[in-house]
Design an enzyme around this catalytic site. Sequence first.
Site, PDB file in Angstrom:
ATOM      1  N   GLY A  15      45.840  44.357  37.737  1.00 51.94           N
ATOM      2  CA  GLY A  15      45.489  42.972  37.997  1.00 51.94           C
ATOM      3  C   GLY A  15      45.484  42.151  36.725  1.00 51.94           C
ATOM      4  CB  ALA A  26      45.636  39.991  18.986  1.00 50.99           C
ATOM      5  CB  VAL A  27      49.466  43.491  20.466  1.00 52.24           C
ATOM      6  CG1 VAL A  27      50.525  44.576  20.267  1.00 52.24           C
ATOM      7  CG2 VAL A  27      48.217  44.087  21.107  1.00 52.24           C
ATOM      8  CB  VAL A  28      53.039  39.938  18.974  1.00 53.83           C
ATOM      9  CG1 VAL A  28      54.264  39.416  18.216  1.00 53.83           C
ATOM     10  CG2 VAL A  28      53.458  40.415  20.362  1.00 53.83           C
ATOM     11  NE  ARG A  76      47.943  46.332  41.565  1.00 52.70           N
ATOM     12  CZ  ARG A  76      46.749  46.360  41.008  1.00 52.70           C
ATOM     13  NH1 ARG A  76      46.430  47.330  40.168  1.00 52.70           N
ATOM     14  NH2 ARG A  76      45.856  45.421  41.284  1.00 52.70           N
ATOM     15  CG  ASP A 107      39.071  53.119  34.700  1.00 54.36           C
ATOM     16  OD1 ASP A 107      39.019  52.972  33.466  1.00 54.36           O
ATOM     17  OD2 ASP A 107      38.057  53.275  35.411  1.00 54.36           O
ATOM     18  CB  THR A 129      39.744  44.741  34.660  1.00 54.74           C
ATOM     19  OG1 THR A 129      39.232  44.528  35.985  1.00 54.74           O
ATOM     20  CG2 THR A 129      38.732  45.540  33.876  1.00 54.74           C
ATOM     21  CG  ASP A 131      37.075  43.686  39.338  1.00 54.59           C
ATOM     22  OD1 ASP A 131      36.735  42.556  39.743  1.00 54.59           O
ATOM     23  OD2 ASP A 131      38.032  44.316  39.817  1.00 54.59           O
ATOM     24  CG  ASP A 133      36.370  47.854  37.375  1.00 53.54           C
ATOM     25  OD1 ASP A 133      36.996  47.451  36.372  1.00 53.54           O
ATOM     26  OD2 ASP A 133      36.924  48.042  38.478  1.00 53.54           O
ATOM     27  NE  ARG A 175      40.455  46.223  44.867  1.00 57.92           N
ATOM     28  CZ  ARG A 175      41.604  46.862  44.660  1.00 57.92           C
ATOM     29  NH1 ARG A 175      42.276  47.371  45.662  1.00 57.92           N
ATOM     30  NH2 ARG A 175      42.063  47.019  43.430  1.00 57.92           N
ATOM     31  CD  GLU A 191      18.601  30.530  47.935  1.00 58.41           C
ATOM     32  OE1 GLU A 191      17.968  29.874  47.080  1.00 58.41           O
ATOM     33  OE2 GLU A 191      19.829  30.357  48.146  1.00 58.41           O
ATOM     34  NE  ARG A 257      43.162  39.801  40.483  1.00 60.01           N
ATOM     35  CZ  ARG A 257      42.605  40.860  39.894  1.00 60.01           C
ATOM     36  NH1 ARG A 257      42.397  40.842  38.599  1.00 60.01           N
ATOM     37  NH2 ARG A 257      42.254  41.900  40.601  1.00 60.01           N
TER      38      ARG A 257
END
Length: 325
Positions: A15, A26-28, A76, A107, A129, A131, A133, A175, A191, A257
């Site tokens: 995602g 930054a990598v480049v 994917r 992951d 990500t 999330d 997670d 999810r 609430e 996103r």
Amino acid sequence: MANKIQTIGVLTSGGDAPGMNAAIRAVVRAALEKGMKVKGIFKGYQGLLDEEIIDMDKSSVSDIIQKGGTILYTARCMEFMTEEGQKKGAEICRKHGIDGLVVIGGDGSFRGAQKLSGLGINAIGVPGTIDLDISCTEYTIGFDTAINTALDAIDKVRDTSTSHERCSIIEVMGRHAGYIALWCGIACGAEDILLPERYDGDEQTLINHVIETRKRGKKHHIIINAEGIGHSASMAKRIEVATGVETRATILGHMQRGGTPTCKDRMMASMMGAYAVDLLAQGKTKRVVAMKNGSICDYDIDEALAMTKDIDEYEFEISQVLSKY
């Protein structure tokens, strides 16, 4: 000491998350500063297998740090989950002279990096990500932007919910992880907050709470529902029937996103991307960049993927306390 890395590849997988472009940048630029060549790989592992690979220079990443999404796109790839696909990917890296690879994702993306490392390609994972997670790290690129995007939308829904004296169920992404729901729920004064890690499916408790808050004179009732629980529309109908309070569901979806990344996401992505290059320059492989106790560090991929993570119990307890009144 491993052979000196000469060419780094960079890809984004899984995602998309705001801040991924800052990490790519930054990598480049960090790699070029060290005298390395850089190749961008489009569409994640699928693009690697399809050899959608380009040379990148400093101008390739000009004026992207403020943009959401990823300029390298993402996809994917079922083929890369197979041993044959992984071996093909390693051979394509060698064909293009890529002896170091930075993988920005979650992951699942790290598992791909793990396999490539085992096949002789020096690989480093960078956590991207919304999330939050990934178990080995306290922070993931995109989380701050996502919660601020969601919070802004929730505040707007609250305005109209109050005007119509409604109950509003607002569904946020997540999810399997409730971090977005928890943070937004606390920050917006919801609430009720429903988390995949904690919700037991007791809808009657929700119904009772709506009735109680209405008796106390509250003009609205906000329920933050994580995507992993879902079914917000049907839940809204059942609550309305049981309480007599007009109830509406709003699903924020993929807007979380996108958007301009926050300062925090740009900063963290920049630091993590540069750190990944430093690791490769040191001859390291099969590592995941992470944050621990507020500082950037790294873990072995095997160790990182074996870790588990849960909602902070104190944060959850306080969310329950603050939502009672």
